[in-house]
Design a protein around this motif. Structure first.
Motif: not given
Length: 163
Positions: A39-40, A43
């Motif tokens: 994920c980023s 996030t």
């Protein structure tokens, strides 16, 4: 990460090693067997709000695991223990472990202060004078026991690198 910290010599943890070097690379880590998806970083930070200590706790676990894995890798290279490079890696690894331990200590200190503050507030809210007095005495005793000011600097084993 906690397993890698606890048992850095296990071969199964070597795959995560390259993801521990930064927060951003940790966010990119995925492991389908354990249900971990990439994920980023934003996030990852938001999702950490549900764990005790939040993202700071996750980042400290990342640093501890990285230090343990690098320390283990340095220990595996002890064939030429006299070489300057090996010793520099060992010093760096130990400094990383010290930094992680210091951050852990600061987190525990912050949690203790919060618990003491809440205890004082609960005693004050009770409006019971004997409870308020007992709370104040207990907190003073706890702070006295934990005060680093009571330890003489000669007992701290601090190495002065400026000399």
């Amino acid at each position: 990460m906690e397993a890698a910290y606890a048992q850095p010599s296990a071969e199964q943890h070597q795959g995560i090693h390259s993801y521990l070097h930064s927060q951003a690379t940790l966010a990119k880590y995925s492991d389908q067997l354990n249900g971990i998806s990439a994920c980023s970083l934003n996030t990852l930070k938001k999702s950490c709000s549900v764990i005790p200590g939040g993202f700071n706790a996750l980042d400290m676990a990342r640093r501890r695991a990285l230090a343990a894995l690098e320390n283990n890798a340095g220990a595996a290279q002890q064939d030429d223990s006299g070489s300057k490079r090996i010793l520099q890696l060992r010093v760096k690894s130990l400094k990383d472990q010290l930094q992680a331990s210091t951050e852990d200590l600061l987190l525990v200190h912050r949690l203790l202060e919060r618990a003491l503050r809440h205890g004082r507030q609960y005693a004050t809210d009770s409006r019971d004078a004997s409870l308020i007095e007992r709370c104040a005495q207990d907190q003073k005793e706890i702070r006295d026991m934990l005060s680093l000011r009571q330890i003489l600097p000669s007992h701290l084993h601090v190495v002065d690198e400026s000399k």
